[in-house]
Design an enzyme around this catalytic site. Structure first.
Site, PDB file in Angstrom:
ATOM      1  N   TRP A   1      11.955   7.184   9.142  1.00 57.72           N
ATOM      2  CA  TRP A   1      11.769   7.685   7.769  1.00 57.72           C
ATOM      3  C   TRP A   1      10.958   8.971   7.720  1.00 57.72           C
ATOM      4  CZ3 TRP A   1      12.595   6.606   2.527  1.00 57.72           C
ATOM      5  CH2 TRP A   1      11.695   7.202   1.635  1.00 57.72           C
TER       6      TRP A   1
ATOM      7  N   GLN B   1       5.633  13.608   6.647  1.00 61.76           N
ATOM      8  CA  GLN B   1       5.299  12.199   6.399  1.00 61.76           C
ATOM      9  C   GLN B   1       6.344  11.361   7.119  1.00 61.76           C
ATOM     10  OE1 GLN B   1       2.561  10.787   3.877  1.00 61.76           O
ATOM     11  NE2 GLN B   1       2.013  12.360   5.354  1.00 61.76           N
TER      12      GLN B   1
ATOM     13  N   GLU C   1       1.031  15.619  -7.687  1.00 59.25           N
ATOM     14  CA  GLU C   1       1.012  15.472  -6.238  1.00 59.25           C
ATOM     15  C   GLU C   1       1.298  16.817  -5.558  1.00 59.25           C
ATOM     16  OE1 GLU C   1       2.240  10.962  -5.288  1.00 59.25           O
ATOM     17  OE2 GLU C   1       3.969  12.232  -5.620  1.00 59.25           O
TER      18      GLU C   1
ATOM     19  N   ASN D   1       9.262  11.713   4.589  1.00 56.95           N
ATOM     20  CA  ASN D   1       9.182  12.323   3.257  1.00 56.95           C
ATOM     21  C   ASN D   1       8.486  13.674   3.342  1.00 56.95           C
ATOM     22  OD1 ASN D   1       7.212   9.833   3.243  1.00 56.95           O
ATOM     23  ND2 ASN D   1       6.382  11.022   1.587  1.00 56.95           N
ATOM     24  N   ASP D   2       7.483  13.935   2.567  1.00 55.29           N
ATOM     25  CA  ASP D   2       6.983  15.302   2.366  1.00 55.29           C
ATOM     26  C   ASP D   2       6.810  16.174   3.620  1.00 55.29           C
ATOM     27  OD1 ASP D   2       6.438  13.736   0.177  1.00 55.29           O
ATOM     28  OD2 ASP D   2       4.298  14.117   0.166  1.00 55.29           O
TER      29      ASP D   2
ATOM     30  N   PHE E   1      -1.751  10.454   4.740  1.00 53.71           N
ATOM     31  CA  PHE E   1      -0.883  11.015   3.709  1.00 53.71           C
ATOM     32  C   PHE E   1      -0.827  12.543   3.833  1.00 53.71           C
ATOM     33  CE2 PHE E   1      -0.527   7.599   0.132  1.00 53.71           C
ATOM     34  CZ  PHE E   1      -0.091   6.670   1.058  1.00 53.71           C
TER      35      PHE E   1
ATOM     36  N   ARG F   1      -5.391  13.306  -3.546  1.00 48.54           N
ATOM     37  CA  ARG F   1      -4.621  13.483  -2.314  1.00 48.54           C
ATOM     38  C   ARG F   1      -3.909  14.831  -2.182  1.00 48.54           C
ATOM     39  NH1 ARG F   1      -2.125   9.452  -5.282  1.00 48.54           N
ATOM     40  NH2 ARG F   1      -0.046   9.895  -6.104  1.00 48.54           N
ATOM     41  N   ASP F   2      -3.374  15.016  -0.973  1.00 51.57           N
ATOM     42  CA  ASP F   2      -2.476  16.119  -0.627  1.00 51.57           C
ATOM     43  C   ASP F   2      -3.166  17.485  -0.613  1.00 51.57           C
ATOM     44  OD1 ASP F   2      -0.746  13.968  -0.795  1.00 51.57           O
ATOM     45  OD2 ASP F   2       0.070  14.538  -2.747  1.00 51.57           O
TER      46      ASP F   2
HETATM   47  C1  FRU Z   1       4.521  12.577  -2.397  1.00 54.34           C
HETATM   48  C2  FRU Z   1       3.554  11.538  -1.865  1.00 54.34           C
HETATM   49  C3  FRU Z   1       2.191  12.173  -1.658  1.00 54.34           C
HETATM   50  C4  FRU Z   1       1.592  11.317  -0.603  1.00 54.34           C
HETATM   51  C5  FRU Z   1       2.771  10.979   0.251  1.00 54.34           C
HETATM   52  C6  FRU Z   1       2.712   9.635   0.878  1.00 54.34           C
HETATM   53  O1  FRU Z   1       5.837  12.343  -2.077  1.00 54.34           O
HETATM   54  O2  FRU Z   1       3.481  10.458  -2.736  1.00 54.34           O
HETATM   55  O3  FRU Z   1       1.416  12.274  -2.827  1.00 54.34           O
HETATM   56  O4  FRU Z   1       0.587  11.987   0.105  1.00 54.34           O
HETATM   57  O5  FRU Z   1       3.903  11.072  -0.577  1.00 54.34           O
HETATM   58  O6  FRU Z   1       3.729   9.464   1.813  1.00 54.34           O
END
Ligand code: FRU
Length: 494
Positions: free
Chosen positions: A36, A55, A224, A38-39, A98, A168-169
């Protein structure tokens, strides 16, 4: 010292990712090494190459305890997988590492800043996740977490507001004077999003500067994945708000993306917002992050999925999630524009060009494919107007992805109802095209499992993942009425 968790992730990806063949992946879009993604995280230029982290949950096709995957590239099109960079292996980040970003220390080491998430049990038996900002330092391959982590926690939040559950982030950068700054997503007392700016002399000790901007419950809740940079004489902020409410065709419900353009005055610690808008009008786009290229270009890459429409196709492969094509940004008339990085032209192979007066439906000699760079230009013909124009891409006997345009309303639609996904998630999105009078130019990038549409030289973009079998590679053009059509198509090499 490498922890057991990081070792396990590295061994796992090393052992199993080789079972994913190149044919199962897109040609020039990044996919996770395995599992998987994501970001995008830590998008940076370091030691002569672009680094990108992401991620990452290597062990399944679902979101899980977040690791950081890692790739490098010289041209932003071909990515080389490096071993997993971070694992959730400390008390302060055991629930996940994260999203975050990367910069460089004066001594040449790479500096990562990310959100460490830990879980806490409440008195009533419920679990809360607490978010703090943490640092790691490395050489472009291996990273050590900073011994005094976390560097920002609930004590660093602004007085009278701020939430340690949604903090976060961090996006980190170096100022011209060598000092560091970062912008972090947070929530204010009204429950909606805000962006916090911190400064540091050394990259490890941070001081709160100001709340740069906030939602006031107008543009979604939690903001985010912020980014902040200078572009064309302005300050640009990007963010991805959660729980947005629909607003015309500009913003849709759920997870959206938004840019804010204005001017940040460092003396007054004040951001004067001048304009804002959606970053992408398609279905699958979220959490973009930018880097400044050595030649000065500001380049953005986004996650080519969205939480609200994220579907794992059953049995296709052992990866899920793609990044968009990196995009060059600029500001024109107070609006953010984007076009694919010019490096993509180096992948162009065979070219086909057609110019014609189109009526009814047509396919064009040599215009087909799933890895192509296609430019379609419509000019209303002198004698006859047209009502509706449609392109069907990735077309087979049962499949197609449709882009349609109505010149009367200036609405452009992307429709992937017939693109191989049988789950009941969003499959259509629309946007208003700003230029009127029926003229329209679309640059369309196809790469196996995605369609990215750039409208009128980058005024708007619509991005969507598709799940269509690769054998569906036809393209057709259809119009009600008559229109002058120009089509230029390049095959794209891997
Ligand atoms: C955005 C998010 C971020 C977080 C991450 C977790 O897609 O929710 O805010 O850091 O994904 O995987």
């Amino acid at each position: 010292m490498m922890t057991e968790k990081l070792k396990k992730a590295r061994e796992y990806e090393e052992k199993y990712a080789r079972f994913i063949s190149d044919e199962e992946r897109p040609a020039y879009h990044l996919t996770p090494r395995i599992g998987w993604m994501n970001d995008p995280n830590g998008f940076s230029f370091y030691n002569g190459a672009y680094h990108l982290f992401y991620q990452y949950h290597p062990y399944s096709l679902e979101w899980g305890p977040m690791h950081w995957g890692h790739v490098v590239s010289r041209d932003l099109l071909h990515w080389e997988y490096l071993p997993c960079a971070l694992a959730p292996d400390q008390a302060y980040d055991g629930f996940g590492c994260f999203s975050g970003s990367a910069s460089e220390l004066p001594d040449g080491r790479q500096l990562l800043m990310y959100t460490g998430v830990r879980e806490e049990m409440c008195e009533d038996g419920r679990k809360k996740t607490i978010q703090t900002q943490c640092m790691a330092v490395g050489d472009g391959l291996n990273y050590e977490k900073y011994e005094a982590n976390p560097v920002l926690d609930e004590t660093s939040l602004p007085a009278g507001g701020g939430s340690r559950l949604d903090f976060r982030d961090p996006k980190l950068w170096r100022e011209e004077d060598g000092s560091f700054a970062c912008i972090v997503g947070n929530r204010t007392e009204d429950g909606s999003g805000s962006l916090l700016l911190y400064r540091s002399e050394d990259g490890f000790h941070w001081n709160f500067e100001t709340i740069v901007d906030r939602s006031y419950n107008e543009f979604g809740k939690m903001w985010e994945c912020p980014d902040l940079f200078g572009l064309d004489g302005k300050t640009v902020i990007l963010t991805s708000p959660q729980e947005m409410s629909q607003s015309g065709l500009e913003f849709h419900n759920g997870n959206g993306t938004m840019y804010l353009i204005g001017q940040y005055d460092r003396e007054k610690k004040h951001f004067e917002r001048e304009s804002l808008g959606a970053i992408d009008y398609g279905i699958d786009f979220y959490a973009p992050q930018t880097v400044q290229a050595p030649d000065g270009r500001r380049i953005m890459i986004g996650w080519m999925q969205n939480w609200d429409a994220c579907v794992a196709p059953s049995g296709r492969s052992r990866w899920i999630g793609q990044m968009t094509i990196p995009r060059e940004l600029r500001i024109v008339d107070g609006k953010l524009q984007q076009m694919p990085i010019r490096e993509i032209e180096s992948l162009r192979g065979h070219r086909v060009y057609h110019r014609m007066s189109l009526c009814n439906e047509n396919t064009l000699q040599g215009v087909f494919g799933r890895r192509i760079d296609l430019t379609v230009t419509l000019t209303p013909s002198e004698e006859e107007s047209y009502e509706r124009f449609r392109i069907r891409l990735a077309r087979g006997s049962r499949h197609y992805t449709m882009i349609s345009y109505n010149p009367k309303t200036s609405v452009l639609k992307i429709d992937r109802n017939n693109s191989g996904c049988c789950r009941d998630v969003v499959h259509e999105r629309r946007c208003f095209v700003r230029q009127q009078r029926g003229r329209l130019k679309l640059r369309i990038l196809l790469d196996q499992y995605s369609v990215e549409v750039f409208v009128n030289d980058g005024e708007q973009a619509l991005t969507t993942a598709i799940y269509t079998p690769l054998s569906a590679d036809g393209i057709s053009f259809e119009v009600d009425g008559r229109v002058d059509l120009e089509v230029e198509k390049y095959e794209l090499r891997s």
